[in-house]
Motif scaffolding. Structure first.
Motif, PDB file in Angstrom:
ATOM      1  N   CYS A 207      83.339 -94.143   3.809  1.00 50.66           N
ATOM      2  CA  CYS A 207      82.403 -95.017   3.086  1.00 50.66           C
ATOM      3  C   CYS A 207      81.319 -95.593   3.985  1.00 50.66           C
ATOM      4  O   CYS A 207      80.155 -95.722   3.578  1.00 50.66           O
ATOM      5  CB  CYS A 207      83.170 -96.155   2.423  1.00 50.66           C
ATOM      6  N   LEU A 211      77.559 -95.715   2.197  1.00 49.52           N
ATOM      7  CA  LEU A 211      77.485 -96.716   1.133  1.00 49.52           C
ATOM      8  C   LEU A 211      76.246 -97.593   1.215  1.00 49.52           C
ATOM      9  O   LEU A 211      75.487 -97.711   0.243  1.00 49.52           O
ATOM     10  CB  LEU A 211      78.749 -97.589   1.155  1.00 49.52           C
ATOM     11  N   ASN A 214      72.764 -95.879   1.001  1.00 46.63           N
ATOM     12  CA  ASN A 214      72.509 -95.331  -0.329  1.00 46.63           C
ATOM     13  C   ASN A 214      72.075 -96.402  -1.323  1.00 46.63           C
ATOM     14  O   ASN A 214      71.499 -96.086  -2.369  1.00 46.63           O
ATOM     15  CB  ASN A 214      73.737 -94.586  -0.849  1.00 46.63           C
ATOM     16  N   TYR A 227      75.905 -91.266  -9.639  1.00 46.79           N
ATOM     17  CA  TYR A 227      76.603 -90.893  -8.403  1.00 46.79           C
ATOM     18  C   TYR A 227      76.847 -92.125  -7.545  1.00 46.79           C
ATOM     19  O   TYR A 227      77.959 -92.352  -7.039  1.00 46.79           O
ATOM     20  CB  TYR A 227      75.764 -89.861  -7.655  1.00 46.79           C
ATOM     21  N   GLN A 228      75.816 -92.945  -7.382  1.00 44.97           N
ATOM     22  CA  GLN A 228      75.975 -94.146  -6.573  1.00 44.97           C
ATOM     23  C   GLN A 228      77.001 -95.094  -7.194  1.00 44.97           C
ATOM     24  O   GLN A 228      77.765 -95.753  -6.478  1.00 44.97           O
ATOM     25  CB  GLN A 228      74.640 -94.857  -6.387  1.00 44.97           C
ATOM     26  N   LEU A 231      80.329 -93.989  -6.109  1.00 52.77           N
ATOM     27  CA  LEU A 231      80.567 -94.322  -4.706  1.00 52.77           C
ATOM     28  C   LEU A 231      80.862 -95.810  -4.535  1.00 52.77           C
ATOM     29  O   LEU A 231      81.728 -96.196  -3.736  1.00 52.77           O
ATOM     30  CB  LEU A 231      79.356 -93.919  -3.860  1.00 52.77           C
ATOM     31  N   GLU A 232      80.164 -96.654  -5.290  1.00 53.40           N
ATOM     32  CA  GLU A 232      80.425 -98.088  -5.227  1.00 53.40           C
ATOM     33  C   GLU A 232      81.838 -98.404  -5.708  1.00 53.40           C
ATOM     34  O   GLU A 232      82.517 -99.284  -5.154  1.00 53.40           O
ATOM     35  CB  GLU A 232      79.400 -98.848  -6.076  1.00 53.40           C
ATOM     36  N   CYS A 235      84.371 -97.358  -2.832  1.00 49.05           N
ATOM     37  CA  CYS A 235      84.360 -98.080  -1.561  1.00 49.05           C
ATOM     38  C   CYS A 235      84.505 -99.591  -1.766  1.00 49.05           C
ATOM     39  O   CYS A 235      83.826-100.173  -2.615  1.00 49.05           O
ATOM     40  CB  CYS A 235      83.052 -97.801  -0.824  1.00 49.05           C
ATOM     41  N   THR A 247      85.298 -89.616   0.552  1.00 47.29           N
ATOM     42  CA  THR A 247      84.969 -88.800  -0.616  1.00 47.29           C
ATOM     43  C   THR A 247      84.446 -87.446  -0.161  1.00 47.29           C
ATOM     44  O   THR A 247      83.977 -87.295   0.974  1.00 47.29           O
ATOM     45  CB  THR A 247      83.906 -89.492  -1.488  1.00 47.29           C
ATOM     46  N   LEU A 271      75.128 -86.706  -0.366  1.00 46.36           N
ATOM     47  CA  LEU A 271      75.927 -87.904  -0.102  1.00 46.36           C
ATOM     48  C   LEU A 271      75.282 -88.834   0.907  1.00 46.36           C
ATOM     49  O   LEU A 271      75.278 -90.055   0.724  1.00 46.36           O
ATOM     50  CB  LEU A 271      77.326 -87.496   0.390  1.00 46.36           C
TER      51      LEU A 271
END
Length: 356
Positions: A207, A211, A214, A227-228, A231-232, A235, A247, A271
């Motif tokens: 992450c 993170l 991004n 996508y973000q 990811l949020e 993480c 990921t 990513l």
């Protein structure tokens, strides 16, 4: 997604490897040679392959780790296995303790297993740097179904400094210009940088590597909001260097070495900031498009770039040593007497130790 078979690119790769070797200066070609251990340790590459295959059967993700381990070795002090050292004789932290490597680097135990098997068969003969290069090649073969010959004859270094890793390793927050300059410092072209970045089609990332940067990309419209959001959710808000959450870098085919990485970038699904940068730069964007359209082309260039990367600032001949244990340098009484056999020399010299 269709995989390219070894038969579909095999003929081209033979010509490619031969061409690469011919283009190198004569002195450089003499330093590293395909089949370097044919006489001194003929089963060396097979033993490495067995160790990698055993680890891969247990965890397919180890292939990405070994490829990255080779890359992170070559970019710092050259391909000398300095990244494998757990102790720096000069004091201070080692490369593997540097933030770009710790805790994300993996594959050390596979190299150790291969080294142990080789030492039982051919003591004091095969360098850890060559084992790492063989292991990366075998990882490419297992995930991408292509095989190439690795020139060998590297010697192991005896210095490993955290600061060298911080200075030389390209990071996930680099701009395209920064990446181009960093690779140029290692005699690799902008296209070869894009080619080698394609190894992100396999493996995972922590992450901390994506993170926060991004969030800037989200504000700039260069990452998919959905996508973000994923990811949020993955993480924790307290993410730091040692947060274990990871990921896949390639959402679609994360265990297959293919060209899908390049197809994701125009969809704002890269990513890392550095991945996304490849389509934002006028020099590198055409390369991304070409490799997204032609997997065979990318694999051919990837193999060529891996071979070239494996020659960065290598120790050969009397330089460096052949470590008995890949994680520590040899004791003075051992390191002064271990000689790497030249191709064609007798096996009788494999156990020679100087008496000085």
């Amino acid at each position: 997604m269709r995989m390219t078979t070894s038969s579909s690119v095999g003929a081209g790769l033979v010509v490619l490897v031969a061409t690469v070797c011919l283009l190198l200066p004569a002195a450089t070609r003499a330093q590293l040679q395909v089949g370097f251990y044919n006489t001194s340790c003929p089963n060396a590459e097979a033993l490495v392959r067995q160790a990698v295959a055993a680890a891969f059967a247990n965890n397919s993700g180890i292939a990405a780790g070994l490829i990255r381990l080779h890359f992170h070795d070559c970019f710092v002090r050259g391909c000398d296995a300095s990244v494998l050292l757990s102790v720096n004789p000069g004091g201070g932290k080692t490369e593997r303790e540097a933030p770009p490597n710790n805790p994300s680097l993996r594959g050390f135990e596979v190299v150790d297993a291969a080294k142990a098997a080789i030492e039982r068969s051919c003591p004091r003969t095969v360098s850890c740097a060559d084992i790492l290069a063989f292991a990366a090649r075998d990882s490419v073969n297992l995930t991408g179904n292509v095989f190439y010959q690795v020139p060998a004859g590297r010697r192991d270094g005896n210095v490993s400094k955290e600061g060298d890793a911080l200075k030389n390793l390209p990071g996930p927050n680099n701009t395209a210009t920064g990446l181009i300059d960093g690779f140029a410092a290692k005699n690799l072209t902008a296209e070869e940088m894009v080619v080698l970045s394609g190894s992100h089609t396999i493996g995972r990332s922590h992450c901390d590597s994506f993170l926060f940067k991004n969030r800037e990309r989200l504000a700039n419209g260069t990452i998919s909001p959905a996508y973000q959001a994923l990811l949020e959710a993955l993480c924790p808000p307290t993410t730091n260097q040692f947060t274990p959450n990871t990921t896949e870098i390639d959402l679609s085919t994360p265990t297959v070495l293919d060209n899908n990485y390049y197809k994701l970038l125009p969809l704002n699904l890269g990513l890392h900031f550095s991945d996304d940068q490849l389509i934002r730069n006028a020099t590198t964007a055409p390369n991304v498009a070409a490799f997204a359209a032609n997997e065979t082309l990318w694999k051919e260039k990837f193999i060529s770039a891996m071979i070239k990367m494996g020659r960065i600032e290598v120790n050969t001949g009397a330089q460096g040593e052949v470590r008995l244990n890949c994680s520590i340098v040899n004791a003075p009484s051992s390191s002064t007497g271990i000689e790497m056999l030249l191709p064609g020399t007798s096996d009788d010299r494999a156990d020679e130790v100087a008496t000085s």
